[in-house]
Design an enzyme around this catalytic site. Structure first.
Site, PDB file in Angstrom:
ATOM      1  N   ARG A 123       0.861  -1.186   0.000  1.00 50.14           N
ATOM      2  CA  ARG A 123       0.000   0.000   0.000  1.00 50.14           C
ATOM      3  C   ARG A 123       0.899   1.238   0.000  1.00 50.14           C
ATOM      4  O   ARG A 123       1.940   1.261   0.677  1.00 50.14           O
ATOM      5  CB  ARG A 123      -0.906   0.026   1.248  1.00 50.14           C
ATOM      6  CG  ARG A 123      -2.026  -1.005   1.239  1.00 50.14           C
ATOM      7  CD  ARG A 123      -3.094  -0.704   0.179  1.00 50.14           C
ATOM      8  NE  ARG A 123      -4.179  -1.688   0.174  1.00 50.14           N
ATOM      9  CZ  ARG A 123      -4.286  -2.703  -0.681  1.00 50.14           C
ATOM     10  NH1 ARG A 123      -3.358  -2.898  -1.604  1.00 50.14           N
ATOM     11  NH2 ARG A 123      -5.318  -3.525  -0.627  1.00 50.14           N
ATOM     12  N   HIS A 176      -1.384  -0.518  -9.998  1.00 46.40           N
ATOM     13  CA  HIS A 176      -1.962  -1.456  -9.021  1.00 46.40           C
ATOM     14  C   HIS A 176      -2.391  -2.774  -9.696  1.00 46.40           C
ATOM     15  O   HIS A 176      -3.557  -3.170  -9.646  1.00 46.40           O
ATOM     16  CB  HIS A 176      -3.152  -0.803  -8.289  1.00 46.40           C
ATOM     17  CG  HIS A 176      -3.437  -1.450  -6.956  1.00 46.40           C
ATOM     18  ND1 HIS A 176      -3.735  -0.742  -5.819  1.00 46.40           N
ATOM     19  CD2 HIS A 176      -3.466  -2.763  -6.577  1.00 46.40           C
ATOM     20  CE1 HIS A 176      -3.944  -1.568  -4.808  1.00 46.40           C
ATOM     21  NE2 HIS A 176      -3.777  -2.807  -5.256  1.00 46.40           N
TER      22      HIS A 176
HETATM   23  P1  NAP Z   1      -1.100 -11.182   5.597  1.00 50.45           P
HETATM   24  O1  NAP Z   1      -1.231 -12.636   5.281  1.00 50.45           O
HETATM   25  O2  NAP Z   1      -1.968 -10.592   6.639  1.00 50.45           O
HETATM   26  O3  NAP Z   1       0.444 -10.948   5.975  1.00 50.45           O
HETATM   27  C1  NAP Z   1       0.931  -9.737   6.450  1.00 50.45           C
HETATM   28  C2  NAP Z   1       2.394  -9.892   6.864  1.00 50.45           C
HETATM   29  O4  NAP Z   1       2.880  -8.608   7.287  1.00 50.45           O
HETATM   30  C3  NAP Z   1       2.582 -10.861   8.033  1.00 50.45           C
HETATM   31  O5  NAP Z   1       3.780 -11.587   7.870  1.00 50.45           O
HETATM   32  C4  NAP Z   1       2.677  -9.919   9.219  1.00 50.45           C
HETATM   33  O6  NAP Z   1       3.414 -10.424  10.310  1.00 50.45           O
HETATM   34  C5  NAP Z   1       3.428  -8.754   8.604  1.00 50.45           C
HETATM   35  N1  NAP Z   1       3.210  -7.541   9.386  1.00 50.45           N
HETATM   36  C6  NAP Z   1       2.055  -6.880   9.618  1.00 50.45           C
HETATM   37  N2  NAP Z   1       2.252  -5.830  10.429  1.00 50.45           N
HETATM   38  C7  NAP Z   1       3.575  -5.840  10.727  1.00 50.45           C
HETATM   39  C8  NAP Z   1       4.401  -5.023  11.524  1.00 50.45           C
HETATM   40  N3  NAP Z   1       3.910  -3.957  12.193  1.00 50.45           N
HETATM   41  N4  NAP Z   1       5.710  -5.343  11.625  1.00 50.45           N
HETATM   42  C9  NAP Z   1       6.223  -6.412  10.979  1.00 50.45           C
HETATM   43  N5  NAP Z   1       5.490  -7.231  10.187  1.00 50.45           N
HETATM   44  C10 NAP Z   1       4.181  -6.940  10.073  1.00 50.45           C
HETATM   45  O7  NAP Z   1      -1.297 -10.295   4.276  1.00 50.45           O
HETATM   46  P2  NAP Z   1      -1.108 -10.755   2.750  1.00 50.45           P
HETATM   47  O8  NAP Z   1      -2.279 -11.547   2.279  1.00 50.45           O
HETATM   48  O9  NAP Z   1       0.245 -11.355   2.597  1.00 50.45           O
HETATM   49  O10 NAP Z   1      -1.180  -9.337   2.017  1.00 50.45           O
HETATM   50  C11 NAP Z   1      -0.273  -8.295   2.315  1.00 50.45           C
HETATM   51  C12 NAP Z   1      -0.738  -6.997   1.689  1.00 50.45           C
HETATM   52  O11 NAP Z   1      -0.554  -7.031   0.266  1.00 50.45           O
HETATM   53  C13 NAP Z   1      -2.231  -6.690   1.826  1.00 50.45           C
HETATM   54  O12 NAP Z   1      -2.533  -6.153   3.097  1.00 50.45           O
HETATM   55  C14 NAP Z   1      -2.448  -5.683   0.712  1.00 50.45           C
HETATM   56  O13 NAP Z   1      -2.229  -4.383   1.211  1.00 50.45           O
HETATM   57  C15 NAP Z   1      -1.365  -6.020  -0.305  1.00 50.45           C
HETATM   58  N6  NAP Z   1      -1.905  -6.492  -1.589  1.00 50.45           N
HETATM   59  C16 NAP Z   1      -1.542  -5.823  -2.726  1.00 50.45           C
HETATM   60  C17 NAP Z   1      -2.009  -6.249  -3.963  1.00 50.45           C
HETATM   61  C18 NAP Z   1      -1.603  -5.535  -5.238  1.00 50.45           C
HETATM   62  O14 NAP Z   1      -2.096  -5.873  -6.304  1.00 50.45           O
HETATM   63  N7  NAP Z   1      -0.710  -4.571  -5.187  1.00 50.45           N
HETATM   64  C19 NAP Z   1      -2.854  -7.371  -4.047  1.00 50.45           C
HETATM   65  C20 NAP Z   1      -3.203  -8.028  -2.878  1.00 50.45           C
HETATM   66  C21 NAP Z   1      -2.724  -7.585  -1.662  1.00 50.45           C
HETATM   67  P3  NAP Z   1       2.911 -11.721  11.128  1.00 50.45           P
HETATM   68  O15 NAP Z   1       3.106 -12.866  10.181  1.00 50.45           O
HETATM   69  O16 NAP Z   1       3.808 -11.793  12.290  1.00 50.45           O
HETATM   70  O17 NAP Z   1       1.458 -11.474  11.455  1.00 50.45           O
END
Ligand code: NAP
Length: 310
Positions: free
Chosen positions: A225, A273
């Site tokens: 993001r 995006h």
């Molecule tokens: P997720 O499964 O919730 O994983 C988030 C990761 O970030 C986890 O490893 C989490 O740690 C870590 N994290 C969160 N807060 C943190 C902090 N304060 N310090 C350190 N690590 C932290 O999410 P996801 O499904 O992988 O998706 C990630 C993001 O990708 C989404 O939220 C979205 O914004 C983005 N996204 C972008 C697109 C695009 O097309 N550009 C598409 C889809 C998603 P823990 O494992 O310890 O909880």
């Protein structure tokens, strides 16, 4: 049978396509757009499938038990619905993780093979071979090792890159040097890939100080993001050649405004995006399975932690 509401802020054509796909995935259920439900039918709705809904629209469903997002990132939904939100289930789709891992690998190669520099050489009609850097000489640091970050880390490791990762809780992923020390990862990585959700803790994560922790000449990929990276800090680091390049798929404001400096900066690649777009077919099947399990067994899929923000 009470209907399942599809509440969204999508263009009409996209809404039609989603309704067709959701209905095909759960033909035994009645999936209806909010406008197709009268006041009495709305009162019977317990589950809503949502795609960027207006909070006021969800408020028209007084007996809502939970919502299922068709998106993986739910930061906007969490912020807009606030503390009184019903449980929010986000999309966790292996196909989305595969697409994101593919994008991370593709744009990592783009940077590792110096494609931005070769594009500049061509524009200036300069024949300028550059030294080759092998994947096993290239450290990629993943910020976020969740559903998408872990898949990307595995894919990079399989392709021979040296992979480091950072997350809130410790992780064990084969071939990945994973930890919880941000400075350790930022100071070692040649390419930093951002895949954390946007939360109060990660907003402005890569500010001037932390960009300063990055290895001189390192590059950045942001597929998470926009507000996780402070644009001014990034531009200053690129202008000073402290960082070599940034591939940005996400921005503070989307679409990126025409007057943004990012469009024309030689150190920036702008993407609209598109790094991992939801696949309607696989997403609908996952949403359908989750709803069926809840209807049959009362089992709610793991929902977003509203305090943590993801
Ligand atoms: P997720 O499964 O919730 O994983 C988030 C990761 O970030 C986890 O490893 C989490 O740690 C870590 N994290 C969160 N807060 C943190 C902090 N304060 N310090 C350190 N690590 C932290 O999410 P996801 O499904 O992988 O998706 C990630 C993001 O990708 C989404 O939220 C979205 O914004 C983005 N996204 C972008 C697109 C695009 O097309 N550009 C598409 C889809 C998603 P823990 O494992 O310890 O909880």
């Amino acid at each position: 049978m009470t209907p399942i509401a599809f509440v969204n802020r999508l263009p009409a054509e996209a809404e039609t396509q989603w309704l067709a796909s959701l209905r095909a995935a759960m033909p035994e259920l009645s999936v209806l757009a909010l406008r197709e439900l009268d006041v009495q039918a709305r009162a019977g709705v317990e589950v809503a499938i949502v795609a960027n809904p207006y909070p006021a629209d969800l408020a028209l469903l007084p007996n809502l038990k939970w919502v299922h997002s068709t998106w993986a990132g739910v930061e906007r939904l969490v912020a807009e619905l606030g503390g009184d939100a019903p449980p929010i289930v986000r999309l966790v789709d292996p196909e989305l993780a595969r697409t994101m891992a593919e994008a991370v690998l593709a744009w990592t190669y783009y940077l590792q093979r110096d494609m931005p520099a070769y594009a500049a050489s061509q524009k200036a009609r300069r024949w300028e071979p550059r030294p080759y850097r092998r994947p096993d000489e290239t450290v990629v640091g993943l910020l976020g090792l969740g559903a998408l970050g872990a898949a990307a880390a595995r894919r990079l490791s399989e392709a021979g890159f040296r992979v480091m990762g950072w997350s809130r809780s410790p992780k064990a992923i084969r071939g990945v040097d994973a930890g919880t020390d941000l400075r350790h990862v930022l100071s070692a990585a040649d390419i930093v890939v951002c895949l954390t959700p946007l939360t109060p803790q990660t907003r402005g994560l890569l500010n001037e100080e932390r960009v300063g922790w990055m290895k001189p000449g390192a590059a950045l990929i942001n597929f998470a993001r926009g507000p996780i990276i402070e644009t001014q800090a990034l531009l200053a680091a690129l202008d000073r050649r402290r960082l070599s390049h940034a591939v940005l798929d996400v921005f503070d404001e989307e679409p990126l405004p025409a007057e943004s400096l990012l469009w024309t900066h030689p150190g920036v690649t702008v993407l609209p995006h598109i790094s991992a777009v939801t696949d309607r077919r696989t997403a609908s099947a996952i949403v359908a399975d989750n709803i069926r399990r809840w209807l049959a067994q009362g089992v709610l899929p793991q929902s977003v932690d509203l305090v943590r923000g993801y």
